[in-house]
Design a protein around this motif. Sequence first.
Motif, PDB file in Angstrom:
ATOM      1  N   ILE A  99     -14.147  29.132  81.574  1.00  0.00           N
ATOM      2  CA  ILE A  99     -13.227  27.931  82.040  1.00  0.00           C
ATOM      3  C   ILE A  99     -12.057  27.717  81.381  1.00  0.00           C
ATOM      4  O   ILE A  99     -10.892  27.374  81.934  1.00  0.00           O
ATOM      5  CB  ILE A  99     -14.242  26.410  82.034  1.00  0.00           C
ATOM      6  N   LYS A 164     -12.116  20.394  83.707  1.00  0.00           N
ATOM      7  CA  LYS A 164     -11.840  21.486  84.704  1.00  0.00           C
ATOM      8  C   LYS A 164     -13.115  21.993  85.177  1.00  0.00           C
ATOM      9  O   LYS A 164     -13.023  22.363  86.402  1.00  0.00           O
ATOM     10  CB  LYS A 164     -11.106  22.795  83.931  1.00  0.00           C
ATOM     11  N   SER A 167     -13.934  19.877  88.203  1.00  0.00           N
ATOM     12  CA  SER A 167     -13.053  19.755  89.421  1.00  0.00           C
ATOM     13  C   SER A 167     -13.243  21.176  89.977  1.00  0.00           C
ATOM     14  O   SER A 167     -13.537  21.296  91.065  1.00  0.00           O
ATOM     15  CB  SER A 167     -11.586  19.729  88.882  1.00  0.00           C
ATOM     16  N   ASP A 168     -13.333  22.150  88.983  1.00  0.00           N
ATOM     17  CA  ASP A 168     -13.804  23.787  89.528  1.00  0.00           C
ATOM     18  C   ASP A 168     -14.807  23.792  90.655  1.00  0.00           C
ATOM     19  O   ASP A 168     -14.953  24.323  91.506  1.00  0.00           O
ATOM     20  CB  ASP A 168     -13.620  24.831  88.750  1.00  0.00           C
ATOM     21  N   ASN A 170     -16.716  21.044  91.780  1.00  0.00           N
ATOM     22  CA  ASN A 170     -16.648  19.900  92.506  1.00  0.00           C
ATOM     23  C   ASN A 170     -17.921  18.982  92.279  1.00  0.00           C
ATOM     24  O   ASN A 170     -18.824  18.758  92.889  1.00  0.00           O
ATOM     25  CB  ASN A 170     -16.651  20.226  94.014  1.00  0.00           C
TER      26      ASN A 170
END
Length: 333
Positions: A99, A164, A167-168, A170
């Motif tokens: 990530i 991150k 968000s990646d 969800n």
Amino acid sequence: MSKKIFSGVQPTGNLHLGNYLGAIKNFVNLQKDEKNNCIYCVVDLHAITVKQDPKTLKKNIRETTAAFLASGLDPKKSIIFNQSMVPSHSEGAWLLGCIARMGWLNRMTQFKEKAGKDKEKASVGLYIYPILMASDILLYDATHVPVGEDQKQHLELTRDIAQKFNSDFNCPGFLIPPEPLIQENFSRIMSLKDGTKKMSKSDPSDQSRINMSDEKDQIINKIKKAKTDSAELPESDENLNKRPELINLYGIFSSLQNQSLNSTINEFKGKNFSDFKNKLAEVLVEKICPISNEINKLLKDKKYIDEVLASGSVLAEKIARKKVEDIKQKIGF
Ligand code: TYM
């Protein structure tokens, strides 16, 4: 509000006053609030990012654990363990390493400082070290991380990784971006030989630091020889930032006495440097020697220390394993 606290200290020997005032003293204060859930780790996997002698490493793991206990951490109240006994940390570091971005790691000032001029020869581990630190923290859903000033950038990276990931995949709020708990004052204890350089385990001069294992005479001697300037003791905090050695010694004194810098200024205005240094040495001996005596006592019972780490590791692995499984599920495994 109850907090989930996580922090770690590397077992690289020479645990010093900076580690104590910047971090460990705060660990103990946080443990005092029964609402807090505290987890403290001897981060031995971080230690091997630079070469270690196997026998010395083992000794240093026990010594750092003994320093935790001697400073007041209680295995009945806090989880105390060492990182290498909890495999989930390494697995988490791999998952989170996919990530984190190269650009983020390239900004880490501690890597630049530690790798020095010859970056090509630094271990890959030293470069990706902040990802392992993020794994340490995120696997426990830690909300607060007590550290010294020098770790602030690593915590910002941990927050970036958490955000991150969320968000990646969800999954808002799944990984918790932790808050650093950095003491407002005196969060960076400087070398006794150079007030512009951090007090550090790796400084070749032992005179630059007060070690947690120093005896009375060593402490008195180091304070006597600590660098100072030739001006008089100040009447106020005006222009104090131009006197890095003095502000450092005043900071150490204030922190040990749990008082403000201004109280220290008032206490010593009009007095001689030797009056101040004598008092500082006296307070250091009073606070540090009982801890160093207790460290030495605890180190005689290796079995007890190993048991503390083993039982802490079982508790830690249970929590960390669950989070790694959840992370893997989100990723699609
Ligand atoms: P480490 O082992 O270098 O230092 C342990 C703690 O001591 C603080 N510290 C200082 N504070 C004030 N003045 C100084 N001169 C000084 N020198 C050291 C450090 O800020 C730190 O809080 N990467 C970390 C260990 C780590 C960690 C973690 C910390 C690994 N995983 C997860 C928190 C959460 C380190 O190398 O600290």
